[in-house]
Design an enzyme around this catalytic site. Structure first.
Site, PDB file in Angstrom:
ATOM      1  N   GLY B 138       0.827  -1.194   0.000  1.00  0.00           N
ATOM      2  CA  GLY B 138       0.000   0.000   0.000  1.00  0.00           C
ATOM      3  C   GLY B 138       0.861   1.243   0.000  1.00  0.00           C
ATOM      4  O   GLY B 138       2.046   1.204   0.338  1.00  0.00           O
ATOM      5  N   CYS B 139       0.259   2.366  -0.402  1.00  0.00           N
ATOM      6  CA  CYS B 139       1.033   3.606  -0.517  1.00  0.00           C
ATOM      7  C   CYS B 139       1.479   4.097   0.854  1.00  0.00           C
ATOM      8  O   CYS B 139       2.656   4.404   1.070  1.00  0.00           O
ATOM      9  CB  CYS B 139       0.232   4.671  -1.256  1.00  0.00           C
ATOM     10  SG  CYS B 139      -1.450   4.906  -0.659  1.00  0.00           S
ATOM     11  N   TYR B 140       0.551   4.177   1.809  1.00  0.00           N
ATOM     12  CA  TYR B 140       0.935   4.647   3.150  1.00  0.00           C
ATOM     13  C   TYR B 140       1.983   3.725   3.781  1.00  0.00           C
ATOM     14  O   TYR B 140       2.991   4.204   4.314  1.00  0.00           O
ATOM     15  CB  TYR B 140      -0.301   4.736   4.049  1.00  0.00           C
ATOM     16  CG  TYR B 140      -1.238   5.889   3.779  1.00  0.00           C
ATOM     17  CD1 TYR B 140      -0.801   7.216   3.828  1.00  0.00           C
ATOM     18  CD2 TYR B 140      -2.589   5.672   3.525  1.00  0.00           C
ATOM     19  CE1 TYR B 140      -1.681   8.275   3.620  1.00  0.00           C
ATOM     20  CE2 TYR B 140      -3.476   6.727   3.318  1.00  0.00           C
ATOM     21  CZ  TYR B 140      -3.021   8.026   3.366  1.00  0.00           C
ATOM     22  OH  TYR B 140      -3.888   9.078   3.172  1.00  0.00           O
ATOM     23  N   THR B 142       4.201   1.828   2.368  1.00  0.00           N
ATOM     24  CA  THR B 142       5.497   1.968   1.708  1.00  0.00           C
ATOM     25  C   THR B 142       6.315   3.064   2.363  1.00  0.00           C
ATOM     26  O   THR B 142       7.480   2.875   2.739  1.00  0.00           O
ATOM     27  CB  THR B 142       5.296   2.279   0.203  1.00  0.00           C
ATOM     28  OG1 THR B 142       4.732   1.133  -0.432  1.00  0.00           O
ATOM     29  CG2 THR B 142       6.614   2.637  -0.466  1.00  0.00           C
TER      30      THR B 142
END
Lengths: 331, 331, 331, 331
Positions: B138-140, B142
């Site tokens: 997921g972006c967060y 990462t």
């Protein structure tokens, strides 16, 4: 009717225009909101939508008691609005219809239906006073007509008028559409309805023709979508039949100098931040030097949700009921 | 396999992540896009979605020939994606799943299903090389995991970690939702999923626990919605078991100093514009002076669509196939 | 000259145009940056300004060794730039001047000075090849001239052309000015230089006259300031001497159909997000139906920093040196 | 004094705070503006700065007749403001100083100078009534103190409090600075003054200590710059000495339930658009479940120019003069 407390209803109260209207009516010293409708949010309190609104439940328009209102404002979608406006009239209320349904009255005239007065107070104040059914103008036409009226009335236009317009996103309404998502609109700018195909043209042409007494100018209208929430700016190019003389603003001064909601800008041209939050239109005129035939640029800015919609609706209500015209409005 | 032309497919190619992936794969010197799916825009050409993409028609995922691809990227919605990822595996393709479906493999382990490798190359490079099923982070997580890894590995965290995060609107996807309209998001800022209820927490906790060898720190995670298109900034507050010494950045230097996509910022803290458009994470550390117990602020910025999604997916593909890791990516 | 490594210098490297140029030249496969100047940031490394730039110290232009460069790009302010362009020529470098100083060569012709070639490759490709001094076009004229060339060349314009243009804020430069602050520009939109007083008009008129072979049309040009970082959109209204036939885009197809950086848009009109980040111009044409005399709307969009400045400068350098024209540019 | 027309003066009337104050004072039913100063725009009319302001010429502060005012508001820069505040006091005016100069009165106490009352009405209402010199709180501390007061007063805080804050750009003032240009701020987000080095900390600590009766909690404060014009959101993480019980909002209800400018949000957490344009603070509390020790997230939003500056200054003036506290303010 006791005008210290005009009972108002808003049909379609949860869109951008409806919410702005709730705010204005809640703050207006002579009105109370007694009815507000919403199809998608029926059941919740109007206060959840607009903090200053009364704590009354939103109802579906089919369930609304239109006879409870002295004045009904319809912010329903084009195509659907006229029907409810007529029902509100039948129920005894005065009506301001903010859709485009009643703005060009050809069919209504043919049908023998009640004709709505075109509610642009700076042009039709006397007809608005005391009338019972008002077609509230479109946002783009409001700016364009106020910009062009002095030229139309005086027969000064000698060729096609180019109306290059740009509007904030709230003008497209509050329905969830992919092309209106933040990630699509931010950092972008585009024209739409290019080639004279926008719905507002019918209204613009009809009103221009009335003002010009038949010497109707051709209009070219191109709207653009701005990455801002609110506000319209129109830059209008007008071929003139003769130069305007030493004070090119004199015709606007003559027609609108005493208008509370018209600001004539003499240093520069208006920006949308000059009018956002107010019911004003700001207008400037700039002759283009050195042209073979005289050409004038007229610039006009309004807040599309206020002078272009909800504010003008309140201004119309004030006139209709004999309330001071500026009451509840920022000028 | 001839890696001079890896045949790739993108499931869900018209969302923000899918489009970014099409762009990256179209520009990548070793890949060609041979399949792209869309439920809402099936029939039109991929080139209409991304100018540099090949002129192949988008198909519905049910109609996709998954066996035509060497690598399939799934950008399908959470809940739906794993199913198609497994079908692509069954059809013989390697798979990078960008949904959250396969990131916490508890159930898969229990079921005896193929376990996906968590595709954060800076942490799991060796396991990614040669594997066939990747759960793209997921972006967060990462940003948070790259920020915290040096502390987690060294057991330096002594209390709850506060991860205060903010993301651009593209992180919420391209579906038409009222709360994502420009007129709602512009000029606004809000937290959401407050109180540790965001889906990404499971993944964050699972990976943190693995890195910390059981001495799992508590995490508090609050995401916010920024009025920007793209980018994530996390400001992370970490109670330390001991001060970090004269060069607080030494652990990051040691762990990530040679990483092509990690930038250690020594003058100030990163802004999202420092990384937007690139596959980099930018990290800074700032000890807070004068506290009773040592406290460190770790700042991390990524482009949510690139290092937080499509770029990392390409990085994973490169590793999986033995292509140089930075190929087709901006560092 | 060994074109595998063209030595380039950028004068005024820390403004928006200069930084874009550093980025493009750093990524260009045949160039290296050997000189970069800045008055306000002399002493720091170019890498601090643009991450991908070489680690060489910015120097003040007075201290620059112009003879170290094969090609010098001047992004210095109008009025100051020509002087340094001529010094760079005297030092033996080829020069691309991005200011307006050399774009209208009347005085230079009178003085017997070296005349710069107007660097719009789609119009003057042959003259650019092999020349040594280029006046890089202004951003607004680049879009307008590419939009209007097919009409100008064919003598199809029969009256005043209205060029209504809007540009992102980077077009105004990176100097600290109150009117360019975020809190002033956000949520606003305004015209400026209304009434044909913008500096770019001289250049627009001069080039239009050359294209029209004397049958110079009148131009009315109104720029607007958009609340976006980058991008120009022009909506241009052209009275035609005769209708354009069944395919109104045929003249553009004929003149520009093979151009790598011209995109002819047939479904709708271009938005600035269609071109931001690329060196392309996107053009659409829309006849306005039902007018007494034929009227055409030509829409054109460019990235003001790329096709409108730095990208076009690189395109000119490529031509000048015999490098493939699209090298190092996104099309 | 006849409070039907309080004569007010604004020092530093052309910054964002000064302009907001001019607007509020012009609309206030009991005040008239008789003095407005500006160093950069002396000579022009105040009406050019704020449309609703009286048509009086801006003067330089050195030329101001401070004795003409009943109340003087100083919006001068930090470091310069106290001097003029004291001169206005000497001239007989009551003073609201909006700078940080008088907010932490240690030195003033040591010097025997008149001590300013810290003008946070929700905390110090009785001391404000009838006082003559007010230090108007900073924008960040206003939100943080109102968020934390119920916990501070009750001794409920058991460890370092993390105040993660984000402000719109107007908070940085109206001076032309490169880092505040639209093209720098748009699409960006960054922290600044990371590591407890922001000026507002002294004030935050001083007031917290007074509220906590010596049991002063440690504070960690990180401000961020938002790409919006106006508004502050703070997300505050508080370790509690014990859980708050079934209604975690009870302490705020008890302390602020009757406050006209405090809104306690029970469904979700506040966004800055909930308060922009009003003098309100909106507060929500969210316990984080499942932590080893109880942790509470307190969210608070204000308009930095209104409750964070000009509106609070008017609220203070109202109290000081015995005018109803909400007069001229939106709640």
């Amino acid at each position: 009717m006791n005008y210290s407390s005009v009972r108002t209803g808003v049909l379609g109260a949860t869109g951008y225009t409806g919410r702005e209207l709730l705010k204005l009516l809640a703050a207006h010293p002579r009105t109370s909101v007694v009815l507000a409708t919403s199809q998608s949010e029926a059941g919740i309190s109007a206060r959840r939508v607009v903090r200053s609104a009364p704590d009354l439940p939103l109802v579906r328009v089919e369930d609304a008691d239109l006879s409870s209102c002295d004045v009904v404002f319809s912010c329903l979608p084009h195509g659907d609005s006229a029907r409810w406006a007529r029902r509100a009239r039948a129920a005894g209320a005065r009506v301001v219809d903010l859709s485009s349904d009643l703005r060009v009255p050809d069919t209504d005239e043919a049908n023998g239906d009640e004709i709505a007065v075109y509610g642009l107070p700076e042009l039709h104040r006397e007809r608005i006073r005391g009338c019972r059914l008002i077609a509230n103008p479109g946002c783009y036409p409001t700016a364009a007509l106020l910009a062009l009226t002095p030229l139309l009335r005086r027969g000064l236009i000698s060729g096609p008028v180019v109306i290059n317009a740009a509007s904030g996103v709230s003008g497209a309404g509050r329905s969830a559409k992919r092309e209106l998502l933040f990630a699509e609109v931010a950092e972008d700018f585009r024209a739409y309805a290019v080639g004279n195909v926008h719905r507002h043209l019918a209204e613009l042409r009809d009103q221009s023709a009335r003002l010009a007494n038949g010497a109707t100018p051709e209009l070219v209208f191109t709207p653009h979508l701005l990455p801002v929430k609110q506000g319209i700016l129109e830059t209008i190019y007008v071929p003139l039949s003769r130069p305007l003389g030493t004070d090119p603003m004199a015709p606007w001064e003559e027609d609108f100098g005493a208008e509370p909601f018209v600001t004539l800008v003499r240093d520069g041209t208006p920006a949308i931040q000059d009018v956002v939050g107010s019911n004003r239109v700001a207008i400037a005129v700039t002759p283009v030097e050195g042209m073979a035939s005289p050409l004038l640029i007229v610039s006009a800015a309004i807040d599309n949700l206020i002078k272009g919609a909800a504010g003008q609706a309140v201004q119309n209500m004030n006139l209709m009921l004999g309330i001071p015209e500026t009451e509840g409005l920022s000028c």
